[in-house]
Design an enzyme around this catalytic site. Sequence first.
Site, PDB file in Angstrom:
ATOM      1  N   TYR A  95       0.846  -1.202   0.000  1.00  0.00           N
ATOM      2  CA  TYR A  95       0.000   0.000   0.000  1.00  0.00           C
ATOM      3  C   TYR A  95       0.882   1.253   0.000  1.00  0.00           C
ATOM      4  O   TYR A  95       0.662   2.199  -0.768  1.00  0.00           O
ATOM      5  CB  TYR A  95      -0.900  -0.025   1.239  1.00  0.00           C
ATOM      6  CG  TYR A  95      -1.913   1.095   1.308  1.00  0.00           C
ATOM      7  CD1 TYR A  95      -3.135   1.012   0.645  1.00  0.00           C
ATOM      8  CD2 TYR A  95      -1.652   2.245   2.053  1.00  0.00           C
ATOM      9  CE1 TYR A  95      -4.065   2.042   0.722  1.00  0.00           C
ATOM     10  CE2 TYR A  95      -2.578   3.277   2.125  1.00  0.00           C
ATOM     11  CZ  TYR A  95      -3.782   3.173   1.463  1.00  0.00           C
ATOM     12  OH  TYR A  95      -4.700   4.194   1.527  1.00  0.00           O
TER      13      TYR A  95
HETATM   14  P1  NAD Z   1     -13.737   2.638   0.421  1.00  0.00           P
HETATM   15  O1  NAD Z   1     -13.391   1.206   0.585  1.00  0.00           O
HETATM   16  O2  NAD Z   1     -15.014   3.140   0.958  1.00  0.00           O
HETATM   17  O3  NAD Z   1     -13.640   3.066  -1.119  1.00  0.00           O
HETATM   18  C1  NAD Z   1     -12.755   2.464  -2.037  1.00  0.00           C
HETATM   19  C2  NAD Z   1     -13.570   2.112  -3.264  1.00  0.00           C
HETATM   20  O4  NAD Z   1     -12.676   1.622  -4.286  1.00  0.00           O
HETATM   21  C3  NAD Z   1     -14.589   1.002  -2.983  1.00  0.00           C
HETATM   22  O5  NAD Z   1     -15.874   1.420  -3.365  1.00  0.00           O
HETATM   23  C4  NAD Z   1     -14.082  -0.166  -3.820  1.00  0.00           C
HETATM   24  O6  NAD Z   1     -15.113  -1.005  -4.305  1.00  0.00           O
HETATM   25  C5  NAD Z   1     -13.362   0.570  -4.937  1.00  0.00           C
HETATM   26  N1  NAD Z   1     -12.413  -0.295  -5.645  1.00  0.00           N
HETATM   27  C6  NAD Z   1     -11.549  -1.182  -5.104  1.00  0.00           C
HETATM   28  N2  NAD Z   1     -10.889  -1.825  -6.082  1.00  0.00           N
HETATM   29  C7  NAD Z   1     -11.338  -1.330  -7.255  1.00  0.00           C
HETATM   30  C8  NAD Z   1     -11.039  -1.605  -8.613  1.00  0.00           C
HETATM   31  N3  NAD Z   1     -10.132  -2.530  -8.951  1.00  0.00           N
HETATM   32  N4  NAD Z   1     -11.694  -0.918  -9.570  1.00  0.00           N
HETATM   33  C9  NAD Z   1     -12.632   0.002  -9.232  1.00  0.00           C
HETATM   34  N5  NAD Z   1     -12.959   0.298  -7.971  1.00  0.00           N
HETATM   35  C10 NAD Z   1     -12.319  -0.363  -6.988  1.00  0.00           C
HETATM   36  O7  NAD Z   1     -12.508   3.405   1.106  1.00  0.00           O
HETATM   37  P2  NAD Z   1     -12.053   4.930   1.045  1.00  0.00           P
HETATM   38  O8  NAD Z   1     -11.321   5.167   2.301  1.00  0.00           O
HETATM   39  O9  NAD Z   1     -13.144   5.835   0.644  1.00  0.00           O
HETATM   40  O10 NAD Z   1     -10.957   4.849  -0.114  1.00  0.00           O
HETATM   41  C11 NAD Z   1     -10.866   5.784  -1.153  1.00  0.00           C
HETATM   42  C12 NAD Z   1      -9.402   6.105  -1.386  1.00  0.00           C
HETATM   43  O11 NAD Z   1      -8.893   6.773  -0.232  1.00  0.00           O
HETATM   44  C13 NAD Z   1      -8.510   4.898  -1.602  1.00  0.00           C
HETATM   45  O12 NAD Z   1      -7.595   5.174  -2.662  1.00  0.00           O
HETATM   46  C14 NAD Z   1      -7.756   4.787  -0.289  1.00  0.00           C
HETATM   47  O13 NAD Z   1      -6.496   4.165  -0.442  1.00  0.00           O
HETATM   48  C15 NAD Z   1      -7.623   6.239   0.077  1.00  0.00           C
HETATM   49  N6  NAD Z   1      -7.310   6.506   1.480  1.00  0.00           N
HETATM   50  C16 NAD Z   1      -8.155   6.111   2.467  1.00  0.00           C
HETATM   51  C17 NAD Z   1      -7.815   6.378   3.785  1.00  0.00           C
HETATM   52  C18 NAD Z   1      -8.709   5.947   4.932  1.00  0.00           C
HETATM   53  O14 NAD Z   1      -8.295   6.057   6.090  1.00  0.00           O
HETATM   54  N7  NAD Z   1      -9.927   5.484   4.667  1.00  0.00           N
HETATM   55  C19 NAD Z   1      -6.623   7.060   4.087  1.00  0.00           C
HETATM   56  C20 NAD Z   1      -5.802   7.452   3.045  1.00  0.00           C
HETATM   57  C21 NAD Z   1      -6.151   7.181   1.735  1.00  0.00           C
END
Ligand code: NAD
Length: 263
Positions: A158
């Site tokens: 990651y």
């Molecule tokens: P989330 O799991 O709610 O959203 C992620 C979405 O990506 C999901 O709806 C999932 O189905 C979709 N996804 C996964 N693989 C996929 C693929 N191959 N093709 C298309 N869609 C796909 O989580 P989130 O926290 O809203 O994540 C959104 C972004 O934020 C991500 O890139 C995550 O790495 C980043 N992020 C999250 C956090 C946190 O603490 N939640 C912190 C830093 C960064």
Amino acid sequence: MGGLAEGKVVLVTGAASGIGRAAALLFHREGARAVVVADIDADLVDETAEMVRAAGGVGLALEVDIANAGAVDAMVTRTVGEFGRLDCAFNNAGVAGKAARTADCTEENWDFVIGTMLTGTWLCMRRELRQMLAQGGGAIVNTASVSSLVASPALPAYTAAKHGIAGLTKTAALEYVLDNIRVNAICPGATLSRMMLENAGASPDALERIARSQPGQRISDPLEQAQAAVWLCSDRASFINGTLLTVDNGATAGGTMSHEERA
Ligand code: NAD
């Protein structure tokens, strides 16, 4: 002054939940002409599009695996076919993978996380940039992470993928600065989403521990991330290019959570 996304055709990946869903709804509230929402989760992304339509907007859901080049090409082709152009792309889809220290990370986990997030984000950028070049401009925002800036122990794939997204963002920003295309990224800190709940095993104790490990003693709401992304996409960020905008309430100002705190 109109909304931040007035008249824009917008694409959001990872829009089935969390930050992506919050951004899709905010793009609509900020005046987007159309919001195309893409995700690998067909049911939930349909629900997001339905929420946009229920709020009076134009929402189109697409089932897309961002790791699949053909599906990514079709996603942008369909967007342009339906709405004529692509003004803003928010490349936000991501996966955390399994937690294990570097020596214990499996090749399967490595390939899944790098293939989905790093390769997938690049595939999206490549196709979006081609469209934006053809139409004379646009704005791209990628979802990076605090893990693009500092270590996240037990999440080596990651962390590598997110550092890679930071590099892609800065590279494309310079490559296309003369083409009226801006490329930026948000770097979220801990945010309450499906990913966070899955990582924390949906346990209130674990969430509480994560919140306590943050300088502000709380986890971000997805909307707080979406607000930064929508603003970076907007014309009001017209001189911002190649920026990694940290949205972490100070978490990386003085370090990040330790392995023990995450476990
Ligand atoms: P989330 O799991 O709610 O959203 C992620 C979405 O990506 C999901 O709806 C999932 O189905 C979709 N996804 C996964 N693989 C996929 C693929 N191959 N093709 C298309 N869609 C796909 O989580 P989130 O926290 O809203 O994540 C959104 C972004 O934020 C991500 O890139 C995550 O790495 C980043 N992020 C999250 C956090 C946190 O603490 N939640 C912190 C830093 C960064």
